[in-house]
Write a protein that holds these residues in place. Sequence first.
Motif, PDB file in Angstrom:
ATOM      1  N   PHE A 372       0.835  -1.299   0.103  1.00 49.21           N
ATOM      2  CA  PHE A 372       0.012  -0.223   0.001  1.00 49.21           C
ATOM      3  C   PHE A 372       0.930   1.214  -0.017  1.00 49.21           C
ATOM      4  N   ILE A 373       2.118   1.200   0.100  1.00 48.76           N
ATOM      5  CA  ILE A 373       3.115   2.277  -0.150  1.00 48.76           C
ATOM      6  C   ILE A 373       4.109   1.993  -1.383  1.00 48.76           C
ATOM      7  N   PHE A 374       5.028   2.774  -1.556  1.00 43.51           N
ATOM      8  CA  PHE A 374       6.032   2.741  -2.602  1.00 43.51           C
ATOM      9  C   PHE A 374       7.253   3.310  -2.169  1.00 43.51           C
ATOM     10  N   GLY A 375       8.356   2.588  -2.301  1.00 46.28           N
ATOM     11  CA  GLY A 375       9.772   3.340  -1.855  1.00 46.28           C
ATOM     12  C   GLY A 375      10.778   3.509  -3.053  1.00 46.28           C
ATOM     13  N   THR A 376      11.316   4.727  -2.896  1.00 49.27           N
ATOM     14  CA  THR A 376      12.442   4.860  -4.141  1.00 49.27           C
ATOM     15  C   THR A 376      13.783   4.372  -3.780  1.00 49.27           C
ATOM     16  N   GLY A 377      13.994   3.637  -2.587  1.00 49.75           N
ATOM     17  CA  GLY A 377      15.096   3.293  -2.275  1.00 49.75           C
ATOM     18  C   GLY A 377      15.014   1.702  -2.170  1.00 49.75           C
ATOM     19  N   ASN A 378      14.198   1.109  -2.288  1.00 53.66           N
ATOM     20  CA  ASN A 378      14.055  -0.370  -2.236  1.00 53.66           C
ATOM     21  C   ASN A 378      12.944  -1.017  -2.853  1.00 53.66           C
ATOM     22  N   SER A 379      12.595  -0.499  -4.358  1.00 54.01           N
ATOM     23  CA  SER A 379      11.883  -1.261  -5.271  1.00 54.01           C
ATOM     24  C   SER A 379      12.462  -1.671  -6.458  1.00 54.01           C
ATOM     25  N   ILE A 380      11.871  -2.736  -6.930  1.00 60.84           N
ATOM     26  CA  ILE A 380      12.393  -3.298  -8.139  1.00 60.84           C
ATOM     27  C   ILE A 380      11.267  -3.346  -9.237  1.00 60.84           C
ATOM     28  N   ILE A 381      11.167  -3.022 -10.271  1.00 59.02           N
ATOM     29  CA  ILE A 381       9.985  -2.605 -11.244  1.00 59.02           C
ATOM     30  C   ILE A 381      10.634  -3.044 -12.515  1.00 59.02           C
ATOM     31  N   LYS A 382       9.677  -3.687 -13.473  1.00 53.03           N
ATOM     32  CA  LYS A 382       9.776  -4.001 -14.985  1.00 53.03           C
ATOM     33  C   LYS A 382      10.151  -2.621 -15.678  1.00 53.03           C
ATOM     34  N   ALA A 383      10.850  -2.492 -16.350  1.00 51.55           N
ATOM     35  CA  ALA A 383      11.379  -1.259 -17.101  1.00 51.55           C
ATOM     36  C   ALA A 383      10.295  -0.827 -18.195  1.00 51.55           C
ATOM     37  N   THR A 384       9.516  -1.863 -18.626  1.00 54.01           N
ATOM     38  CA  THR A 384       8.524  -1.198 -19.321  1.00 54.01           C
ATOM     39  C   THR A 384       7.673  -0.370 -18.991  1.00 54.01           C
ATOM     40  N   ALA A 385       7.680   0.028 -17.678  1.00 53.25           N
ATOM     41  CA  ALA A 385       6.887   1.051 -17.207  1.00 53.25           C
ATOM     42  C   ALA A 385       7.355   2.431 -17.446  1.00 53.25           C
ATOM     43  N   LEU A 386       8.594   2.478 -17.654  1.00 52.65           N
ATOM     44  CA  LEU A 386       9.348   3.843 -17.768  1.00 52.65           C
ATOM     45  C   LEU A 386       9.157   4.675 -18.688  1.00 52.65           C
ATOM     46  N   ASN A 387       8.081   4.380 -19.900  1.00 56.84           N
ATOM     47  CA  ASN A 387       8.067   5.208 -21.053  1.00 56.84           C
ATOM     48  C   ASN A 387       6.543   5.772 -20.565  1.00 56.84           C
ATOM     49  N   ARG A 388       6.125   5.481 -19.505  1.00 55.42           N
ATOM     50  CA  ARG A 388       4.644   5.983 -18.986  1.00 55.42           C
ATOM     51  C   ARG A 388       4.772   6.535 -17.615  1.00 55.42           C
ATOM     52  N   VAL A 389       5.629   6.566 -17.015  1.00 56.65           N
ATOM     53  CA  VAL A 389       5.801   7.041 -15.401  1.00 56.65           C
ATOM     54  C   VAL A 389       7.086   8.108 -15.536  1.00 56.65           C
ATOM     55  N   LYS A 390       7.115   9.051 -14.584  1.00 55.25           N
ATOM     56  CA  LYS A 390       8.217   9.869 -14.095  1.00 55.25           C
ATOM     57  C   LYS A 390       7.965  10.288 -12.868  1.00 55.25           C
ATOM     58  N   PHE A 391       8.977  10.825 -12.124  1.00 55.13           N
ATOM     59  CA  PHE A 391       8.921  11.610 -10.945  1.00 55.13           C
ATOM     60  C   PHE A 391       8.306  12.810 -11.265  1.00 55.13           C
ATOM     61  N   ASN A 392       7.318  13.342 -10.580  1.00 55.68           N
ATOM     62  CA  ASN A 392       6.813  14.606 -10.873  1.00 55.68           C
ATOM     63  C   ASN A 392       7.451  15.550 -10.170  1.00 55.68           C
ATOM     64  N   LYS A 393       8.215  16.395 -11.092  1.00 55.58           N
ATOM     65  CA  LYS A 393       9.076  17.770 -10.486  1.00 55.58           C
ATOM     66  C   LYS A 393       8.279  18.802  -9.785  1.00 55.58           C
ATOM     67  N   SER A 394       6.941  18.696  -9.775  1.00 55.33           N
ATOM     68  CA  SER A 394       5.978  19.538  -9.023  1.00 55.33           C
ATOM     69  C   SER A 394       6.316  19.399  -7.328  1.00 55.33           C
ATOM     70  N   LEU A 395       6.668  18.238  -7.305  1.00 59.80           N
ATOM     71  CA  LEU A 395       6.907  17.780  -5.685  1.00 59.80           C
ATOM     72  C   LEU A 395       8.285  17.922  -5.500  1.00 59.80           C
ATOM     73  N   GLU A 396       9.385  18.342  -6.243  1.00 57.48           N
ATOM     74  CA  GLU A 396      10.555  18.544  -5.770  1.00 57.48           C
ATOM     75  C   GLU A 396      10.729  19.139  -4.469  1.00 57.48           C
ATOM     76  N   PHE A 397      11.730  18.705  -3.406  1.00 57.30           N
ATOM     77  CA  PHE A 397      11.992  19.237  -2.200  1.00 57.30           C
ATOM     78  C   PHE A 397      10.693  19.167  -1.178  1.00 57.30           C
ATOM     79  N   GLY A 398       9.719  18.498  -1.623  1.00 58.10           N
ATOM     80  CA  GLY A 398       8.732  18.303  -0.694  1.00 58.10           C
ATOM     81  C   GLY A 398       8.510  16.951  -0.455  1.00 58.10           C
ATOM     82  N   TYR A 399       7.312  16.650   0.157  1.00 60.32           N
ATOM     83  CA  TYR A 399       7.007  15.186   0.527  1.00 60.32           C
ATOM     84  C   TYR A 399       6.010  14.544  -0.542  1.00 60.32           C
TER      85      TYR A 399
END
Length: 511
Positions: A372-399
């Motif tokens: 029910f959570i996601f971690g950017t330091g402990n996750s492994i995902i199939k790379a086919t997702a990468l052309n459809r998702v990215k980190f939202n820079k609107s949230l830079e330096f926030g939570y």
Amino acid sequence: MPIIVYHQKNKVVAVDFEGKNIASFHTDIASSIFEIAEKYADQLIIWCHYDLKSNLNHAKLQEIFHHNKIMASYSLSSNSFLSDAIGYVDESLFLNVKKEVSYPTWMMSSNIGGIHASVLKALKNEIKADSDFEYFLHSMAKLAMDKGVICSSEPLLLKDTSVKIDRFHHNNFRAFRFVKQHYRTRWVFLLFLNLLIYERKLSIFPLLASLFFKRRSIKEDQLDNILVQSTRKVIDKKTIDVIIATIGRKKYLYDVLKDLSKQTHLPVNVIIVEQNPIKDSVSELDYLTNESWPFRIKHTFTHQAGACNARNIALAEVESEWVFLNDDDNRFEKDLIEQTFENIKNYGCLGALTFYPVAGQKLVEDKICQAFIFGTGNSIIKATALNRVKFNKSLEFGYGEDTEFGLQLRKIGFDIIYFPNLVINHLKAPMGGFRTKPVLAWTDEIIQPKPSPTIMFVKRNNNTLEQVLGYKTILFFKFYKVQKIKNPIKYFLIFRKQWNSSVSWAEKLKQ
């Protein structure tokens, strides 16, 4: 061949197995599928509304139910069986279902769905066969999901999902009963309060009626003996890249690279994005070239600080079939990647999340289950997702950027499975010496926004309205306990201004 239970008006009308209508069972649907599970313990059991008989997608059943611990259904109704009020109680990602893709949820539907007989057999004495089949399915999924059953909304069950079906007629008695039976008792009072505040509904009788129901539960080990061995092939090349965003942690990053170099299954590329906002600064990671590594290191140095930007740069460099989102202060055993692939193979999943303890933290959630959570330091995902998702820079330096990235993955059909047997230790290293505290746009506001506008952004863009309002109520009480203003009226007026400020800034972030 699965056993298909056709029903109409909350009663069984036919049971089909290998093209034949087998011996009749209870007209009560829940009792019937329990009885069928006893007699046909190795079979997949499908329930289907009789009007959808010709719409059932037989060709996709083996693909959907690729191991025995899967429960899937699909609702053609445009509204929720429990009513949207359940959002006042449950903040999880499992409520706001994306119906176009396979999406994790315990909100099952009687329209069409299925579960393996071995799961039903294990739960027969744990869950009451409720005469209301829709309630029964919701209850079973809510309880079983926590114990390792993979529960999803699955559009592939039907050939045509555009068919219309009657909307549910809501009553608060059902919602209150469900909350009482599946959450802590205090939540029925919070549900009552939220309905009163936000909908002007005085639900006294549903509240009182719910108190006569006991909380439901199933034994911790009840489903542990069901073997999970997926027939779904998600691993082909078995290659993996590692991405790491780093800033000022030279020593700790070196240890991470050493742990990666000792892996029994080596990564192909380790992609490092190093940040240093100081003008004219250069890389401090001399060991990247001074030492020999058993993988290719792709190193980018940037003066632009920000984890979202750095991770997006790294993700764009991924070449392998899988990607490991790592951190610059992690430690892990030499068989981590090998064991991760083994778990992914067994569950046929597109994303994995490890246990991620800090010093002294003990394992609490010990069941393999949908994360029910996601971690950017402990996750492994199939790379086919990468052309459809990215980190939202609107949230830079926030939570909330990791939560938001995880929600993006679920919305494209990537369920994330938590494996407690996989462990990455998070050292929580001190921040690098040249890090500076970012000046956020709202830093100098007289009325400081609460919660953080980035958290508000994530919630308003991903949760239901009721979930956002329920969160508001909880936040009101949490903040009241820790702030100095004890006059409740004065505190309420200030809290409302802080909340509205957060909403306003969240809208600006969206733009």
